[in-house]
Design an enzyme around this catalytic site. Structure first.
Site, PDB file in Angstrom:
ATOM      1  N   GLU A  37      29.432  18.069 119.853  1.00 45.13           N
ATOM      2  CA  GLU A  37      27.972  17.962 119.846  1.00 45.13           C
ATOM      3  C   GLU A  37      27.494  17.050 120.973  1.00 45.13           C
ATOM      4  OE1 GLU A  37      26.607  18.758 115.252  1.00 45.13           O
ATOM      5  OE2 GLU A  37      27.121  16.709 115.819  1.00 45.13           O
ATOM      6  N   ASP A  90      23.355  17.677 118.407  1.00 45.94           N
ATOM      7  CA  ASP A  90      23.189  18.267 117.079  1.00 45.94           C
ATOM      8  C   ASP A  90      21.852  18.997 116.979  1.00 45.94           C
ATOM      9  OD1 ASP A  90      23.853  18.396 114.062  1.00 45.94           O
ATOM     10  OD2 ASP A  90      21.911  17.391 114.090  1.00 45.94           O
TER      11      ASP A  90
END
Length: 229
Positions: A116, A44
């Protein structure tokens, strides 16, 4: 290495040196043992940096708030899940039996989180440049479709897109007071956002306007906008 993982690597455009990193990135927390949450955290951060850097270069005249809104569109869960479905990522996830039975392999948040995690895994398996190249390659179509016109959205829409990019619950609006005569009322609204300790407030001559003011206040409190954008 299994043939199925080799197929996924071809779709991703990257071959792992350490297959364990790839497998871990595909392991949901419902599965026994280690899971992909730490890799998701790392991925992320990398995704937001790469997207932010690319937008900074692509839109040299854009203000901070505009760049933040564009990035929120790029990294929101809906976008990541759509990319993950393009890779058929759900077929490769390791899920606990309960999550598997409930269709977790189709769930937007699980798909987005796994993508992610793969970004984080690629970074650890290779380097930042390789992770950047993969992210930009995956997001090529999304980048090409962006214009600064996309930033001319109302505060409620911008707040919703920002929260979706963080896989958070949508904001809740509540009218807490109405003052004045029927022909000249003022509405007072509170906006509750899970990332904020306090509710943001807004007022206006209609509920819609009051909600927009409250949403704008929430964006400022979140640090997404500074009030001058």
């Amino acid at each position: 290495m299994s043939a199925s993982l080799a197929r996924l690597e071809r779709k991703l455009g990257y071959t792992f040196k350490d297959q364990d990193q790839m497998v871990l990135a595909l392991t949901h927390r419902s599965y026994a043992g280690r899971n992909n949450e730490r890799l998701e955290f790392l991925g992320d951060a990398i995704l937001n940096f790469v997207a932010g850097e690319a937008l900074f270069e692509r839109f040299p005249q854009a203000r901070e708030g505009q760049l933040s809104r564009l990035r929120a569109r790029l990294v929101k869960g809906e976008t990541l899940a759509r990319l993950a479905r393009g890779f058929d990522l759900g077929e490769y996830l390791r899920l606990g039996s309960g999550e598997l039975k409930s269709g977790g392999f189709r769930r937007e948040s699980i798909l987005a989180d796994a993508l992610e995690a793969l970004i984080g895994a690629i970074y650890l398996d290779a380097d930042m440049q390789t992770a950047r190249e993969r992210v930009l390659a995956w997001l090529t179509d999304e980048f090409e479709s962006l214009t600064l016109v996309d930033t001319n959205k109302d505060p409620k829409t911008r707040l919703q897109e920002f929260l979706q990019s963080r896989s958070c619950e949508l904001p809740r609006y509540e009218v807490v007071d109405i003052q004045g005569e029927p022909h000249c009322r003022t509405f007072f609204v509170e906006c509750e956002v899970v990332l904020l300790n306090n509710k943001s407030r807004g007022q206006g001559v209609s509920r819609r306007i009051a909600e927009q003011v409250a949403a704008a206040a929430a964006l400022i409190a979140l640090g997404v906008e500074n009030g001058n954008d």
